[in-house]
Scaffold this motif. Structure first.
Motif, PDB file in Angstrom:
ATOM      1  N   LYS A 191      34.976  33.411  46.973  1.00  0.00           N
ATOM      2  CA  LYS A 191      35.407  33.027  45.628  1.00  0.00           C
ATOM      3  C   LYS A 191      34.410  33.582  44.614  1.00  0.00           C
ATOM      4  O   LYS A 191      33.235  33.807  44.914  1.00  0.00           O
ATOM      5  CB  LYS A 191      35.505  31.511  45.500  1.00  0.00           C
ATOM      6  N   LYS A 192      34.908  33.813  43.414  1.00  0.00           N
ATOM      7  CA  LYS A 192      34.081  34.372  42.343  1.00  0.00           C
ATOM      8  C   LYS A 192      34.460  33.714  41.027  1.00  0.00           C
ATOM      9  O   LYS A 192      35.636  33.672  40.658  1.00  0.00           O
ATOM     10  CB  LYS A 192      34.287  35.884  42.260  1.00  0.00           C
ATOM     11  N   PHE A 193      33.448  33.217  40.312  1.00  0.00           N
ATOM     12  CA  PHE A 193      33.680  32.576  39.013  1.00  0.00           C
ATOM     13  C   PHE A 193      33.210  33.504  37.900  1.00  0.00           C
ATOM     14  O   PHE A 193      32.095  34.026  37.932  1.00  0.00           O
ATOM     15  CB  PHE A 193      32.936  31.243  38.930  1.00  0.00           C
ATOM     16  N   ASP A 194      34.077  33.715  36.926  1.00  0.00           N
ATOM     17  CA  ASP A 194      33.740  34.529  35.750  1.00  0.00           C
ATOM     18  C   ASP A 194      33.522  33.590  34.571  1.00  0.00           C
ATOM     19  O   ASP A 194      34.491  33.023  34.025  1.00  0.00           O
ATOM     20  CB  ASP A 194      34.874  35.500  35.453  1.00  0.00           C
ATOM     21  N   LEU A 207      35.447  34.662  31.217  1.00  0.00           N
ATOM     22  CA  LEU A 207      36.892  34.441  31.198  1.00  0.00           C
ATOM     23  C   LEU A 207      37.281  33.045  31.652  1.00  0.00           C
ATOM     24  O   LEU A 207      38.449  32.651  31.537  1.00  0.00           O
ATOM     25  CB  LEU A 207      37.588  35.476  32.080  1.00  0.00           C
ATOM     26  N   GLN A 208      36.291  32.318  32.173  1.00  0.00           N
ATOM     27  CA  GLN A 208      36.543  30.974  32.690  1.00  0.00           C
ATOM     28  C   GLN A 208      37.627  31.000  33.771  1.00  0.00           C
ATOM     29  O   GLN A 208      38.568  30.206  33.778  1.00  0.00           O
ATOM     30  CB  GLN A 208      36.945  30.021  31.564  1.00  0.00           C
ATOM     31  N   THR A 209      37.482  31.956  34.680  1.00  0.00           N
ATOM     32  CA  THR A 209      38.434  32.080  35.785  1.00  0.00           C
ATOM     33  C   THR A 209      37.710  32.002  37.121  1.00  0.00           C
ATOM     34  O   THR A 209      36.561  32.440  37.245  1.00  0.00           O
ATOM     35  CB  THR A 209      39.209  33.412  35.724  1.00  0.00           C
ATOM     36  N   LEU A 210      38.387  31.441  38.101  1.00  0.00           N
ATOM     37  CA  LEU A 210      37.861  31.338  39.458  1.00  0.00           C
ATOM     38  C   LEU A 210      38.802  32.096  40.384  1.00  0.00           C
ATOM     39  O   LEU A 210      39.993  31.776  40.460  1.00  0.00           O
ATOM     40  CB  LEU A 210      37.749  29.877  39.888  1.00  0.00           C
ATOM     41  N   THR A 211      38.296  33.112  41.061  1.00  0.00           N
ATOM     42  CA  THR A 211      39.106  33.964  41.935  1.00  0.00           C
ATOM     43  C   THR A 211      38.823  33.636  43.398  1.00  0.00           C
ATOM     44  O   THR A 211      37.658  33.556  43.800  1.00  0.00           O
ATOM     45  CB  THR A 211      38.801  35.448  41.678  1.00  0.00           C
TER      46      THR A 211
END
Length: 204
Positions: free
Chosen positions: A171-174, A177-181
């Motif tokens: 998982k990766k948090f930006d 952009l306040q997004t969690l991939t």
């Protein structure tokens, strides 16, 4: 929940890729999802009527039939598997001890293996096949009528599965952009290096 579904999806993909060995068992001209040819080392399909020999030009090995699944066809296939020979015509002593079927044939296969009385007859004879075979039912088999008689010991020597990279979740948090991939990664492969462990039927 998202990561769980990713893991389940990856597991289903692995199952589907593994089943391609049997889903393409009657074709030497297709390609697996990996891009590899469905032809075996002898340039034939896993199940074919004309496997060649490197030592005898007149040799033609057969492990393909067209019989629908029944007690009678199971018995004839058992005998055919017993008769499989090497490239010089010597018996390899293959022993069919497993039936592999799609979901729709499970009931028929179960009855053949587990009935005490002779299957599909009014005779009071004992069932020769009772307890003789292991039953494998695979939801990922795409041909609803194709089935396989297998020597499970020989299968372990000639059918291969490689887990090059086990499934990994990431998982990766930006923060911008306040997004969690989320994602799942893995590498695997399958193949066979011989055909004398299986007899496949593809009914017309």
């Amino acid at each position: 929940n998202m990561t769980t579904e990713f893991a389940l999806g990856a597991a289903r993909t692995k199952e589907a890729h593994a089943a391609e060995i049997f889903n393409y068992a009657f074709s030497a001209s297709d390609t697996y999802s990996s891009g590899d040819s469905t032809a075996g080392p002898d340039s034939k399909a896993l199940c074919a009527t004309d496997h060649p020999s490197t030592t005898d030009g007149a040799y033609s090995g057969c492990n393909k039939g067209t019989d629908a699944l029944s007690a009678k066809s199971v018995e004839s296939t058992r005998i055919l598997v017993k008769g499989i020979t090497d490239g010089r015509g010597n018996k390899v002593y293959a022993n069919m001890d497993m039936l592999l079927v799609p979901l729709g044939l499970e009931e028929i296969a179960w009855e053949i293996i587990n009935s005490k009385g002779k299957v599909d007859t009014a005779d009071n004879n004992r069932n020769f096949h009772q307890g003789r075979y292991k039953l494998a039912v695979w939801d990922e088999l795409t041909d609803s009528t194709a089935w396989f008689g297998i020597d499970s010991d020989r299968m372990k020597r000639h059918l291969a599965w490689f887990n090059r990279v086990n499934l990994e979740n990431y998982k990766k948090f930006d923060p911008d952009l306040q997004t969690l991939t989320f994602g799942v990664y893995g590498r695997w492969g399958a193949g066979f290096n011989g055909w004398r462990w299986v007899y496949g039927h593809q009914p017309a």
